[in-house]
Design an enzyme around this catalytic site. Structure first.
Site, PDB file in Angstrom:
ATOM      1  N   GLU A  56       0.818  -1.214   0.182  1.00 28.69           N
ATOM      2  CA  GLU A  56      -0.026  -0.092  -0.138  1.00 28.69           C
ATOM      3  C   GLU A  56       0.737   1.321  -0.057  1.00 28.69           C
ATOM      4  O   GLU A  56       0.394   2.214   0.599  1.00 28.69           O
ATOM      5  CB  GLU A  56      -1.113  -0.109   1.091  1.00 28.69           C
ATOM      6  CG  GLU A  56      -2.038  -1.085   1.439  1.00 28.69           C
ATOM      7  CD  GLU A  56      -2.659  -1.030   2.360  1.00 28.69           C
ATOM      8  OE1 GLU A  56      -4.122  -1.489   2.233  1.00 28.69           O
ATOM      9  OE2 GLU A  56      -2.178  -1.069   3.348  1.00 28.69           O
TER      10      GLU A  56
HETATM   11  C1  NGO Z   1      -3.812  -4.869   4.717  1.00 29.25           C
HETATM   12  C2  NGO Z   1      -3.027  -3.708   5.072  1.00 29.25           C
HETATM   13  C3  NGO Z   1      -2.844  -3.463   6.575  1.00 29.25           C
HETATM   14  C4  NGO Z   1      -4.090  -3.557   7.385  1.00 29.25           C
HETATM   15  C5  NGO Z   1      -4.676  -4.848   6.949  1.00 29.25           C
HETATM   16  C6  NGO Z   1      -6.136  -4.900   7.679  1.00 29.25           C
HETATM   17  C7  NGO Z   1      -1.849  -5.430   4.421  1.00 29.25           C
HETATM   18  C8  NGO Z   1      -0.826  -6.077   3.807  1.00 29.25           C
HETATM   19  N1  NGO Z   1      -1.733  -3.911   4.482  1.00 29.25           N
HETATM   20  O1  NGO Z   1      -2.832  -5.715   4.489  1.00 29.25           O
HETATM   21  O2  NGO Z   1      -2.245  -2.413   6.845  1.00 29.25           O
HETATM   22  O3  NGO Z   1      -3.966  -3.211   8.680  1.00 29.25           O
HETATM   23  O4  NGO Z   1      -5.095  -5.027   5.703  1.00 29.25           O
HETATM   24  O5  NGO Z   1      -6.654  -6.083   7.325  1.00 29.25           O
END
Ligand code: NGO
Length: 536
Positions: free
Chosen positions: A342
């Protein structure tokens, strides 16, 4: 006063009588359960274990642990520690002395042997004369001990003396894992968890032969590990958490305690510093890390994708080098996770540049890179592993990008979010949890095959399975346990058991049998209606 010599003959008969009575008492105590057992249910079948063992050959007379049983360990000091761990569990619940010895016959025997057991496999042989665990490594013995626990009645998990009988079905279990990497992740950034809380989780993971504890040590909301060269990361960046609580961080000594405890349960700690996104805690601690030189305020919400390290600045790489050097020095394990998910506030070219510069730093300090699967959109280093966290309905192009990297040699750890993200709610009524990947009831979390999950991925590329627990809504051990149990047991089975042993119908019955064990261990699990739990 009576002369002393006169006392002895009069007292002797009493003493003898008392001793005799005690002996009869002991015999009676031990005989009663046997009599009961004859008319009662047979011992737990050898295959009623999670993760399902690779192969089971039942047959022969059960072994029974009695007051006279010894735990015999021949082999290294480490094997003796595994024996002591087992004896410690059994002494509490059986009330028997179970001395540890190196010789003699029968009893519970732990032995190291050069045979073909693999790095973590073991064999368990049970018969009237004794139970023997054989493995090539202490890790194998330890996993065998976990199997042995599940073959004894659930009362074995209690902390005080219980009634037996303590029988183990006759036969042989031969077992070894499908995957070398079987992980669980705990996000200690969104909410901070103490060393004691982490240790408690480690003990629970060990029950199911999980061998990696991935700690998500940094994110927008909190930096959780002391770094001597950048002290404000922990003292300032660690002083918050989601919802505005006080947060916290691990000193280096704390972190070493976690690593040591994990090692005593045969888990390797995989530390993660999430970069270049998910870095608000670092950016707010040091203004100079920001492209505009202005430190943002601390963040206690739950949005993602708004922060980025400053890719063009030199100081960014001084920072990364220092952090990775200090963390690598604390970490005996092979891996260092650099996040990479992200990075919505980092341009794609910057992301690629950043990963090209940071991955060699990890290698320089002797570690292997793990990154979230977005790393496959850059240039994964030789030997790097990518952790897939997509969903069934993740677009074909993204899946193919991951599959292509796998065909080119990048190993994969599978954490599909709509199956084994432990932070997803089970149902709309779940008291905590997120829903972005969907509602994930127990069956959904279990019912997939890691070997066949991503099309176009060679078998050899799948290195294992990991169940992440993100903690936006998780504040304490009760919350951890509610989300992790029962789903964690299924993730562990997917990582350990051969594909032909997997199957919901069999699993659900074995899972139900774990309920009373968890009750006895004080694990506060979700009693999913999909599982036929015995009445409490
Ligand atoms: C995503 C995000 C995290 C969140 C999570 C919540 C990843 C790899 N990045 O997973 O920052 O906490 O979802 O389910």
């Amino acid at each position: 006063m009576r002369p002393n010599h006169g006392t002895t003959p009069r007292i002797l008969p009493h003493l003898l009588a008392t001793l005799l009575l005690a002996a009869v008492g002991v015999v009676a105590l031990d005989a009663a359960p046997e009599a009961r057992a004859a008319t009662q249910a047979p011992p737990i079948p050898l295959d009623r274990v999670i993760p399902a063992p690779a192969s089971v050959t039942p047959g022969g007379t059960p072994y029974r642990i009695t007051r006279a049983t010894r735990v015999r360990v021949d082999g290294s000091a480490e094997a003796r520690r595994v024996g002591a761990y087992l004896a410690g569990i059994l002494r509490r619940s059986t009330g028997y002395p179970l001395p540890l010895t190196g010789h003699g016959k029968g009893g519970i025997r732990l032995r190291l042997d050069k045979g073909d057991f693999g790095a973590e496999g073991y064999r368990l042989d049970s018969g009237a004369g004794g139970v023997t665990l054989t493995a090539r490594t202490p890790a194998g013995l330890f996993h065998g001990v976990q199997t042995l626990r599940q073959l004894l009645p659930p009362a074995v998990e209690k902390k005080t003396a219980q009634r037996g009988p303590w029988r183990i079905a006759g036969g042989t279990v031969q077992d070894r894992p499908r995957y070398a990497y079987r992980g669980a992740m705990l996000d200690v950034s969104r909410h901070f968890f103490t060393v004691a809380q982490v240790k408690r989780y480690i003990d629970q993971l060990a029950l199911y032969k999980v061998n990696a504890l991935h700690l998500h040590l940094s994110d927008d909301q909190g930096w959780r590990i002391a770094v001597d060269s950048w002290p404000r990361l922990a003292t300032y960046g660690g002083a918050n958490e989601v919802g505005g609580g006080r947060g916290g961080h691990y000193t280096k000594a704390d972190y070493r305690r976690i690593v040591r405890y994990a090692a005593s349960r045969y888990l390797e700690v995989v530390p993660e510093i999430d970069m270049p996104g998910h870095t608000n805690a670092a950016l707010s601690s040091y203004a100079e890390l920001n492209c505009d030189g202005v430190a943002p305020p601390p963040y206690t919400g739950t949005k993602v994708g708004f922060s980025s390290l400053c890719v063009p600045k030199k100081i960014t790489y001084d920072f990364v080098d220092d952090v990775i050097r200090e963390l690598a020095a604390l970490t005996p394990g092979r891996y260092l996770h650099i996040g990479g998910d992200e990075a919505h506030s980092t341009s794609h070219p910057d992301y690629v540049t950043f990963m090209d510069r940071v991955q060699p730093v990890v290698a320089r300090y002797g570690k292997t890179v793990i990154g979230w699967h977005q790393l496959t959109g850059a240039r994964p280093a030789q030997g790097a592993l990518a952790q897939y966290w997509g969903r069934d309905r993740t677009g074909a192009a993204e899946k193919e990008q991951v599959a292509k990297a796998a065909r080119n040699g990048t190993g994969l750890i599978l954490s599909p979010a709509d199956h084994i993200y432990l932070d997803m709610k089970y149902t709309n009524d779940s008291r905590i949890g997120l829903t972005w990947a969907g509602l994930v009831e127990v069956r959904r979390s279990y019912d997939w095959n890691p070997g066949a999950y991503l099309a176009g991925v060679p078998d050899s590329a799948v290195r294992g399975v990991e169940a992440p627990l993100w903690t936006e809504t998780v504040r304490d051990s009760a919350d951890i346990e509610y989300l992790a149990f029962p789903r964690l047991a299924g993730a562990a089975e997917l990582g350990w058991s051969p594909a032909e042993r997997l199957g919901w119908d069999g699993y659900r019955a074995r899972l139900a049998a774990q309920g009373p064990r968890w009750d006895n261990l004080g694990i506060r699990y979700y009693r999913s209606p999909q599982v036929p739990w015995p009445a409490r």
